[in-house]
Design a protein around this motif. Structure first.
Motif, PDB file in Angstrom:
ATOM      1  N   VAL B  56       9.396   7.418  -2.207  1.00 23.29           N
ATOM      2  CA  VAL B  56       8.682   6.632  -1.365  1.00 23.29           C
ATOM      3  C   VAL B  56       7.528   7.650  -0.910  1.00 23.29           C
ATOM      4  O   VAL B  56       7.914   8.644  -0.278  1.00 23.29           O
ATOM      5  N   HIS B  57       6.249   7.141  -0.964  1.00 15.77           N
ATOM      6  CA  HIS B  57       5.252   8.137  -0.506  1.00 15.77           C
ATOM      7  C   HIS B  57       5.186   7.984   1.014  1.00 15.77           C
ATOM      8  O   HIS B  57       5.690   7.137   1.757  1.00 15.77           O
ATOM      9  N   ASN B  59       3.104   7.142   3.075  1.00 17.48           N
ATOM     10  CA  ASN B  59       2.425   6.291   4.200  1.00 17.48           C
ATOM     11  C   ASN B  59       2.395   4.935   3.540  1.00 17.48           C
ATOM     12  O   ASN B  59       1.735   4.109   3.761  1.00 17.48           O
ATOM     13  N   GLU B  60       3.608   4.814   2.898  1.00 17.64           N
ATOM     14  CA  GLU B  60       3.970   3.202   2.423  1.00 17.64           C
ATOM     15  C   GLU B  60       5.202   2.739   2.933  1.00 17.64           C
ATOM     16  O   GLU B  60       6.328   3.848   3.173  1.00 17.64           O
ATOM     17  N   THR B  61       5.620   1.795   3.237  1.00 21.05           N
ATOM     18  CA  THR B  61       6.890   1.075   3.200  1.00 21.05           C
ATOM     19  C   THR B  61       7.653   0.962   1.948  1.00 21.05           C
ATOM     20  O   THR B  61       7.276   1.349   0.844  1.00 21.05           O
ATOM     21  N   THR B  62       9.152   0.874   2.162  1.00 18.10           N
ATOM     22  CA  THR B  62       9.928   0.841   0.860  1.00 18.10           C
ATOM     23  C   THR B  62       9.424  -0.268   0.123  1.00 18.10           C
ATOM     24  O   THR B  62       9.478  -0.472  -1.135  1.00 18.10           O
ATOM     25  N   ASP B  63       9.214  -1.468   0.850  1.00 15.49           N
ATOM     26  CA  ASP B  63       8.807  -2.727   0.081  1.00 15.49           C
ATOM     27  C   ASP B  63       7.259  -2.332  -0.870  1.00 15.49           C
ATOM     28  O   ASP B  63       7.517  -2.863  -1.970  1.00 15.49           O
TER      29      ASP B  63
END
Lengths: 236, 236
Positions: B56-57, B59-63
């Motif tokens: 997971v990066h 700045n992103e959510t897991t979605d």
DNA sequence: GCAAAAGTGTTCGCTCTACACCCATGG
DNA sequence: CCATGGGTGTAGAGCGAACACTTTTGC
């Protein structure tokens, strides 16, 4: 498949995140569904309440971390615990990237528990329907866990985990009505419980009540496991 | 509530973990439930297959991470995606602590998709019931996701997401039978779909089939949303 | 005797299940 | 004409919903 060195690099460097668990601890006091909260002292959420949580330690699973939080903060062991889902909005925590795995758990509100809460001023027990705002995204987490609890309550015999080991049928019915926000017919409810065959009379009855004393029942785990193989539903 | 400085310290230092997403991508080929896998080149799992996943990066959510993996690896956008649960055994990944959030998704296996898989030698489409071992703990993840898919399939109209936009009633019935591992009565199944009122005839019929041509139906999203308010279940 | 909850049966409608035959098409 | 799946109705059983009165106790 991505190159291993890229993986290694990312895992060991700035792609790491803090991972926490947050526990939505439900109880029932013969009136309302309650939730155990903690006073929050972290800016900008001072004077708000938060769920009970902690960061996941390097050598434990998230299940173990949630269980550890429950034991440490409530003094109770042997608690029913269920993972709900991850929350990962990048800005959900003011101190940086924290991804949290949410759990709900069901406890019995007995005198020992009330004493424990009273002895810890950072803890507070609130009625779920009176909780309108919480620190972080904890209100969203609570609502998500409540929805999952309601669903599971209709499909599995969980209600007993919120009651003392011996309880009356009216207590049980009130619990379902209050948690699910529905009303149930007394005769149908009792017949249902009877045909499910997962309750047994304990032989004891209420005393000192200003009405006909009710029989105390208990949840018959083994009868349930016999039944559960063929599918199980409360049908309401 | 724990002291803020302890939190800050833990979040910023060695309590951090890598967080990944792993996607169980289900498809259906009019015969069997399929899963999209990737060849694994990471020791000690060389020559095994793994789920499609990524870290997971920041700045992103897991979605969003799961969605990104799907788009990047399958070329498809607009995919149904559902979070299942976290897996966090401390030793589940050979390169260090990696906590993963699992997702399942439902795709249509059309010619475009088959071409895409054929053009990417690292990808393979296997029948779910022929997958006996996977890299990491991915077999456990797959099984968990399959169980959740089966449960959701009984409670929500998801089957359509595995079929082309126009399909026959037999296709739909075969899908339920094969994914759920049950057999259904043709007349009862058709009556059920009829009374649910969530299917509409498209007006087209099969052609070039050596039997009476079947009508093509499509899933009527708005009729479903009218119904769903009052509870929804397939009843099988 | 009165207030308050315990406990108890029956009827109706709906839904699920089981089950068998004729129809349309391609080869 | 034959093989293949498309398409249709009915009867019986089980389940959930609705509904009212008598019983037992404390005060």
């Amino acid at each position: 498949m991505k190159n291993i060195n890229i993986w290694l690099d990312q895992i060991q460097n700035d792609y790491k995140a803090a991972v926490s668990v947050d526990c939505v601890i439900f109880g029932y006091d013969d009136q309302n569904l309650k939730i155990l909260l903690s006073k929050c002292d972290m800016p900008p959420f001072e004077n708000q309440f938060s769920l009970l949580g902690d960061i996941v330690h390097p050598n434990e699973t998230t299940d173990e971390a949630a269980y550890r939080v429950l034991v440490e903060r409530t003094g109770i062991s042997n608690i029913y615990l269920e993972q709900v889902q991850a929350f990962s909005a990048p800005n959900r925590h003011p101190l940086g990237r924290v991804i949290t795995i949410s759990y709900y758990s069901l406890i019995q509100i007995d005198q020992t528990f009330l004493d424990h809460v009273a002895a810890h001023p950072d803890l507070i027990l609130k009625s779920v329907n009176e909780v309108h705002t919480l620190a972080f995204d904890h209100k969203l987490i609570m609502d998500t866990c409540l929805t999952k609890l309601q669903k599971n309550l209709r499909e599995h015999p969980l209600g007993f985990k919120l009651l003392p080991s011996r309880f009356t049928l009216l207590q049980l019915q009130n619990l379902y009505e209050s948690v699910l926000g529905i009303t149930l017919d007394k005769r149908n409810f009792r017949r249902k419980m009877n045909t499910l065959g997962i309750l047994k009379e304990s032989g004891e009855i209420e005393s000192d009540v200003p009405h006909r004393p009710a029989k105390y029942y208990y949840f018959d785990e083994t009868a349930y496991h016999d039944r559960v193989e063929l599918g199980f539903s409360f049908g309401f």
